[in-house]
Design an enzyme around this catalytic site. Structure first.
Site, PDB file in Angstrom:
ATOM      1  N   ASP A  13      21.537  93.879 -37.154  1.00  0.00           N
ATOM      2  CA  ASP A  13      20.930  95.416 -37.013  1.00  0.00           C
ATOM      3  C   ASP A  13      20.053  95.246 -38.226  1.00  0.00           C
ATOM      4  OD1 ASP A  13      20.648  98.247 -36.876  1.00  0.00           O
ATOM      5  OD2 ASP A  13      21.776  97.836 -35.205  1.00  0.00           O
TER       6      ASP A  13
ATOM      7  N   HIS B 275      20.354 102.754 -39.543  1.00  0.00           N
ATOM      8  CA  HIS B 275      20.814 102.292 -38.342  1.00  0.00           C
ATOM      9  C   HIS B 275      22.178 101.471 -38.202  1.00  0.00           C
ATOM     10  CE1 HIS B 275      20.464 100.512 -34.108  1.00  0.00           C
ATOM     11  NE2 HIS B 275      19.762 102.016 -33.886  1.00  0.00           N
TER      12      HIS B 275
ATOM     13  N   ASN C 246      16.345 102.863 -24.321  1.00  0.00           N
ATOM     14  CA  ASN C 246      16.512 104.189 -24.374  1.00  0.00           C
ATOM     15  C   ASN C 246      15.201 104.630 -23.668  1.00  0.00           C
ATOM     16  OD1 ASN C 246      18.625 104.307 -25.984  1.00  0.00           O
ATOM     17  ND2 ASN C 246      17.668 104.326 -27.891  1.00  0.00           N
TER      18      ASN C 246
ATOM     19  N   SER D 163      21.940 102.442 -28.444  1.00  0.00           N
ATOM     20  CA  SER D 163      22.450 101.934 -29.887  1.00  0.00           C
ATOM     21  C   SER D 163      23.565 102.621 -30.375  1.00  0.00           C
ATOM     22  CB  SER D 163      21.332 102.479 -31.058  1.00  0.00           C
ATOM     23  OG  SER D 163      20.279 101.349 -30.889  1.00  0.00           O
TER      24      SER D 163
END
Ligand code: CA
Ligand code: CA
Ligand code: CA
Ligand code: CA
Length: 459
Positions: free
Chosen positions: A186, A241, A331, A399
């Protein structure tokens, strides 16, 4: 986060480009078609895998020579001792005047070449990120509806993954307790966060801060993981994130502060593939997946993806059969069986794709889905977790759903150290609670239940 192709012309929303075709017209799943739509890429760079027997060094008429290219770097090629047995996996610089399209066209029918791919540029999509970025000062377990939902956020009681019930059986293991490695691939992880630090992986062969690659793995001072974007040993998260995902997987339990992860005790490896501005390219993603594989990750958590496939990224996942890779469905609200999303749609047995549900067990409005290409749902709306600087924040997205499943997979692998990927996958999918909103929209038709997945008798 979603990897958006950084197209030179503005792309309309994914929802509006979703094909209107009936299900019977949906494309059958095939390998990545890099040449169909290259998107934006690093000019003059090519990622290339030669077939076994054709290596850079073995002859003076190599693929690299015939392109007039220069080798920028070499990726690992697992499976054989000698390059001549495995072929080579290379990052090339093309000579001036040769475009990526020209080189790929020239190599398309070359019998020495397994595949060639552009070094695709990916950007974060901020959509659904930081939906409620205000740090929460007094977080606690009671706010984590995804782990235990008693209606405290106005949702439906027990629309959750039954984490407290699972912890009666097993609550995870740290590295010193022999816990399996979970790699968060990530933006990096704040490995100093008070609610993560005790659950971070420490490279046992590396002496910190001496400027030496003590374990000889190619990375200097890689103590808690790898910065694949900058190719160095510091995967600190300057974006947020990755730290949020890490907290859902394994924030420290029973330490009197903050939140708790699906694994109260965990062994979290940080693999940073994005820079802090949220950009990356295919070469960095390949390096990150290969590092996690080489250093023994049992599970990887991949809260990123997008519509552009890349053969080199697919290759990196395929060459990582020792790990189970959890990936976000995306998404943009569309059906991945109609309009593909990657890595979810690479069609590999070691990839499990995750949709997002809310506190009423409804499919999140933004969540992508797909009976063929998305495996199960998990909580992904208004999820509280860790962010850098010792803080906490609430984010939404597939996520956030993905690390719930990554955490569950890690908990199961911790309880059953010899479990195969096949059984692990079966437990995750069969050990779900069937919910109407996911019926026909995911392969399992269910939302993660970690207690059930941990304890069920497999049929
Ligand atoms: Ca429950
Ligand atoms: Ca090292
Ligand atoms: Ca060192
Ligand atoms: Ca805690």
């Amino acid at each position: 986060m979603i990897l958006r192709p950084n197209l030179s012309t503005p792309q309309t929303t994914s929802r509006s480009v979703a094909p209107k075709a009936a299900p019977s017209a949906e494309p059958t799943q095939t390998g990545p078609q890099d040449s169909a739509s290259l998107g934006e890429y690093k000019p003059g760079e090519l990622l290339l895998r030669t077939r076994p027997g054709f290596s850079l060094a073995s002859n003076n008429n190599s693929v690299v020579d015939s392109l007039g290219a220069q080798v920028l770097g070499s990726f690992d090629t697992p499976g054989g001792i000698h390059k001549s047995e495995t072929g080579e996996f290379l990052h090339l610089k093309l000579p001036a005047g040769v475009s990526v399209e020209q080189a790929m066209a020239k190599l398309a029918d070359d019998p020495r070449v397994e595949f060639s791919a552009p070094n695709t540029i990916y950007k974060l999509d901020e959509f659904q990120m930081n939906q409620n970025p205000a740090p929460v000062d007094d977080p606690d377990m009671g706010k984590l509806w995804g782990l235990n939902n008693e209606g405290q956020t106005g949702g439906k009681a027990d629309a959750d993954i039954d984490a407290p019930e699972a912890w009666q059986i097993h609550a995870g293991r740290t590295q010193s307790q022999g816990g399996p490695i979970i790699a968060v691939i990530d933006t990096g992880v704040d490995y100093n966060h008070p609610d993560l630090q005790a659950n971070m992986w420490v490279n046992p062969g590396e002496i910190p801060g001496d400027g030496i690659d003590n374990d000889g793995n190619g990375v200097i001072d890689d103590v808690h993981g790898y910065n694949a974007f900058s190719d160095n040993g510091d995967p600190m998260d300057g974006q947020g994130h990755g730290t949020h995902c890490a907290g859902t997987i394994g924030a420290v339990g029973n330490n009197g502060v903050g939140v708790v992860g699906v694994n109260q005790n965990a062994n979290i490896m940080a693999v940073k593939i994005f820079n802090d501005e949220g950009s990356t390219d295919a070469a960095a993603i390949v390096r990150g997946i290969q590092y996690a594989t080489k250093m023994g990750a049992r599970i990887t958590s991949n809260s990123w993806g997008g519509p552009l496939p890349n053969s080199a990224i697919r290759e990196a996942f395929e060459q990582s059969p020792s790990a189970l890779h959890l990936v976000a469905a995306g998404n943009s609200g569309y059906n991945n069986d109609w309009l593909p999303s990657f890595p979810a749609n690479y069609g590999l047995d070691n990839i499990v794709a995750v949709a997002a549900t809310d506190h009423n067990d409804e499919l999140a409005s933004f969540s992508q889905y797909g009976k063929k290409n998305v495996d199960l749902g998990a909580p992904g709306v208004d999820i509280l977790s860790t962010v850098p600087g010792g803080k906490y924040a609430t984010y939404s997205g597939t996520s956030m759903a993905t690390p719930h499943v990554s955490g569950a997979a890690t908990l199961i692998a911790s309880q059953n150290p010899d479990i195969t990927n096949e059984e692990l996958r079966a437990r995750l999918e069969q050990g779900t609670d069937k919910v109407a909103a996911l019926d026909g929209k995911t392969a399992s038709g269910g939302r993660l239940n970690v207690h059930k997945a941990l304890t069920m008798e497999l049929g």
